[in-house]
Write a protein that holds these residues in place. Structure first.
Motif, PDB file in Angstrom:
ATOM      1  N   SER A   1      -2.117  -3.304  -5.350  1.00 44.16           N
ATOM      2  CA  SER A   1      -3.211  -3.367  -6.320  1.00 44.16           C
ATOM      3  C   SER A   1      -2.685  -3.417  -7.745  1.00 44.16           C
ATOM      4  CB  SER A   1      -4.116  -2.137  -6.151  1.00 44.16           C
ATOM      5  OG  SER A   1      -3.385  -0.939  -6.385  1.00 44.16           O
ATOM      6  N   GLN A   2      -1.353  -3.382  -7.902  1.00 43.45           N
ATOM      7  CA  GLN A   2      -0.743  -3.349  -9.228  1.00 43.45           C
ATOM      8  C   GLN A   2      -0.089  -4.705  -9.554  1.00 43.45           C
ATOM      9  OE1 GLN A   2       1.092   0.717 -10.140  1.00 43.45           O
ATOM     10  NE2 GLN A   2       1.471   0.522  -7.937  1.00 43.45           N
ATOM     11  N   GLY A   3       0.233  -4.893 -10.813  1.00 46.61           N
ATOM     12  CA  GLY A   3       0.917  -6.097 -11.228  1.00 46.61           C
ATOM     13  C   GLY A   3       2.357  -6.113 -10.734  1.00 46.61           C
TER      14      GLY A   3
ATOM     15  N   PRO B   1       0.792  -1.222   0.000  1.00 50.24           N
ATOM     16  CA  PRO B   1       0.000   0.000   0.000  1.00 50.24           C
ATOM     17  C   PRO B   1       0.829   1.280   0.000  1.00 50.24           C
ATOM     18  CG  PRO B   1      -0.992  -1.586   1.479  1.00 50.24           C
ATOM     19  CD  PRO B   1       0.312  -2.176   1.032  1.00 50.24           C
ATOM     20  N   VAL B   2       1.951   1.286   0.712  1.00 49.92           N
ATOM     21  CA  VAL B   2       2.798   2.483   0.706  1.00 49.92           C
ATOM     22  C   VAL B   2       3.416   2.686  -0.673  1.00 49.92           C
ATOM     23  CG1 VAL B   2       4.911   3.515   1.627  1.00 49.92           C
ATOM     24  CG2 VAL B   2       3.262   2.470   3.178  1.00 49.92           C
ATOM     25  N   ILE B   3       3.895   1.612  -1.290  1.00 51.81           N
ATOM     26  CA  ILE B   3       4.437   1.727  -2.648  1.00 51.81           C
ATOM     27  C   ILE B   3       3.386   2.289  -3.597  1.00 51.81           C
ATOM     28  CG2 ILE B   3       5.228   0.403  -4.650  1.00 51.81           C
ATOM     29  CD1 ILE B   3       6.706  -1.446  -2.712  1.00 51.81           C
ATOM     30  N   ASP B   4       2.173   1.747  -3.539  1.00 56.18           N
ATOM     31  CA  ASP B   4       1.097   2.225  -4.409  1.00 56.18           C
ATOM     32  C   ASP B   4       0.832   3.713  -4.199  1.00 56.18           C
ATOM     33  OD1 ASP B   4       0.819  -0.328  -5.385  1.00 56.18           O
ATOM     34  OD2 ASP B   4      -1.014  -0.793  -4.259  1.00 56.18           O
ATOM     35  N   ALA B   5       0.779   4.129  -2.939  1.00 57.61           N
ATOM     36  CA  ALA B   5       0.466   5.531  -2.635  1.00 57.61           C
ATOM     37  C   ALA B   5       1.578   6.472  -3.090  1.00 57.61           C
ATOM     38  CB  ALA B   5       0.215   5.688  -1.135  1.00 57.61           C
ATOM     39  N   LEU B   6       2.824   6.068  -2.879  1.00 62.14           N
ATOM     40  CA  LEU B   6       3.943   6.918  -3.300  1.00 62.14           C
ATOM     41  C   LEU B   6       4.014   7.017  -4.815  1.00 62.14           C
ATOM     42  CD1 LEU B   6       6.731   5.739  -0.804  1.00 62.14           C
ATOM     43  CD2 LEU B   6       5.394   7.854  -0.699  1.00 62.14           C
ATOM     44  N   MET B   7       3.784   5.908  -5.508  1.00 63.82           N
ATOM     45  CA  MET B   7       3.790   5.948  -6.971  1.00 63.82           C
ATOM     46  C   MET B   7       2.698   6.871  -7.495  1.00 63.82           C
ATOM     47  SD  MET B   7       4.556   1.965  -8.081  1.00 63.82           S
ATOM     48  CE  MET B   7       4.619   2.364  -9.844  1.00 63.82           C
ATOM     49  N   LYS B   8       1.531   6.796  -6.898  1.00 60.35           N
ATOM     50  CA  LYS B   8       0.424   7.651  -7.333  1.00 60.35           C
ATOM     51  C   LYS B   8       0.741   9.117  -7.088  1.00 60.35           C
ATOM     52  CE  LYS B   8      -4.534   8.439  -6.691  1.00 60.35           C
ATOM     53  NZ  LYS B   8      -5.775   7.986  -5.970  1.00 60.35           N
ATOM     54  N   ALA B   9       1.291   9.430  -5.916  1.00 59.84           N
ATOM     55  CA  ALA B   9       1.591  10.823  -5.579  1.00 59.84           C
ATOM     56  C   ALA B   9       2.681  11.399  -6.480  1.00 59.84           C
ATOM     57  CB  ALA B   9       2.016  10.918  -4.117  1.00 59.84           C
TER      58      ALA B   9
END
Length: 417
Positions: A162-164, A96-104
């Motif tokens: 949530s990503q591949g 989840p942290v990776i996903d959030a940082l990538m999005k930001a």
């Protein structure tokens, strides 16, 4: 500031800061998200959070706050640091942290590389090894907070993001940074933008660092940071942190709260010939041991005292079953935080801590806002110096160092080589 780093615990953050400093960067480690801007001479800022075992939503919130502060400092590349044993449950917060940082950051691709060969951690075929053992057979399967029962980082991460999840195998890594970069592009185009990268040697990490030159976000253990400074620094900017280091020869104490096999071995060795006091979970919970008693023992000891709570996994599990895992962890952390305050108030100038949660509790308990990075004590463990008081520290992850680590740390913090 050139490189902005977010660490999910305090020992891991000092581990990362140590790696960057060894490669020539001027590094400051911050405790939590700072309220003020960093000094102008800082090349890399490491914001140390206490988020490794928190709920995903809390870890994401804290990490995004750290990211925003680092962005205000002018950073153009960012590093999310987690443990080289990928400490996390299936429901953990790394994904989840990776996903959030990538999005930001609007980052299309990132790498996942917990490898750290200097401490025996390597990634091969997407699996994490500790020495010659799979992670799930290394003792980490018995970790009291984040038991790792699967060594396949791709599969474990797949439960969380949530990503591949993609993969760069060792055979590609051996071909160098251009081959790695090309594979990162192809994995992203195939819908797998969170990419586990194999690494078994320091040379692999340097090639991975070169391949990550243009990535907005890099994630991993501190090892993968080995190749990042070369992308950023000019030769005339490289500093010598060891030459600048000055220790303190004052009174010392050791606080050990890790149940890892190595910390237990370090405790056994040190306790043979030095004053020591065991702090059991039972005693903390029933009031049989108090911070006042522990601090008084250490301050009055004839020599540097060791205060430890490093029981074997069976004892830990029994106590957790009786009192609850989170309850015991919080009480022991609070115990060590209070003890550290009493020790420093009593004149302690050198403090060695073992265990990520213990170290985090001590740093927060002492209210330390920024730490300058000194020379390396052991792979992944630098000497640290506070900016606003006479105090030097070593914050050690549980499994780091050899059996003589405590003696070595005390000597280097004293200024001895």
């Amino acid at each position: 500031m050139k490189l902005g780093c977010i660490g999910d615990d305090f020992t891991g953050s000092s581990d990362l800061a140590n790696m960057l400093a060894k490669e020539g960067m001027r590094v400051t480690q911050f405790t939590g998200v700072p309220q003020e801007d960093a000094d102008d001479d800082v090349d890399a800022g490491v914001v140390a959070l206490k988020s490794r075992t928190t709920a995903p939503e809390d870890a994401v919130r804290l990490s995004l706050q750290a990211l925003q502060w680092l962005q205000r400092q002018g950073c153009t590349q960012f590093f999310f640091k987690y443990c080289s044993t990928f400490d996390s449950t299936k429901e953990g917060n790394i994904g989840p942290v990776i996903d959030a940082l990538m999005k930001a950051l609007h980052a299309e691709t990132t790498i996942v590389c917990p490898s750290f060969p200097a401490t025996g951690r390597s990634v091969y075929q997407g699996h994490l090894f500790v020495g010659d053992r799979l992670l799930s057979e290394s003792g980490m399967e018995d970790h009291p907070l984040t038991p790792m029962v699967d060594a396949d980082i791709r599969r474990w991460l797949g439960y969380q993001t949530s990503q591949g999840v993609g993969h760069v195998p060792a055979v590609t890594v051996f071909d160098g940074h251009e081959a790695i970069a090309a594979k990162l592009v192809s994995e992203t185009r195939a819908g797998r933008p969170v990419i586990v990268v194999d690494a078994i040697r320091d040379a692999d990490l340097r090639q991975i660092g070169a391949a990550a030159k243009d990535l907005k976000l890099v994630t991993g253990g501190s090892g993968v940071a080995l190749g990042l400074p070369a992308n950023i620094l000019r030769r005339d900017e490289i500093s010598d942190v060891a030459a600048e280091w000055q220790g303190l020869p004052g009174p010392a104490a050791i606080l050990a709260g890790s149940a890892s096999k190595m910390t237990q071995a370090q405790v056994r060795r040190y306790a043979k010939d030095n004053p020591s006091m065991e702090i059991t979970a039972e005693a903390v919970m029933n009031g049989g041991a108090t911070p006042d008693q522990a601090a008084r023992f250490a301050l009055e000891a004839a020599g540097t005292a060791l205060l430890y709570s490093s029981a074997n996994p069976e004892t830990v599990k029994s106590a957790q079953k009786r009192y609850g895992r989170e309850t015991i962890a919080a009480r022991i952390e609070d115990f060590f935080a209070q003890t550290a305050r009493l020790l420093v108030d009593g004149g302690i100038e050198r403090l060695v801590t073992a265990g990520g949660e213990t170290s985090g509790a001590v740093v927060e308990g002492l209210g330390l806002s920024a730490l300058r990075i000194g020379p390396e004590i052991a792979p992944g463990v630098p000497a640290l110096k506070t900016a606003d008081r006479n105090l030097v520290l070593a914050l050690k992850s549980g499994n780091f160092g050899d059996e003589a680590f405590f003696e070595k740390a005390l000597a280097l913090l004293d200024g001895k080589r």
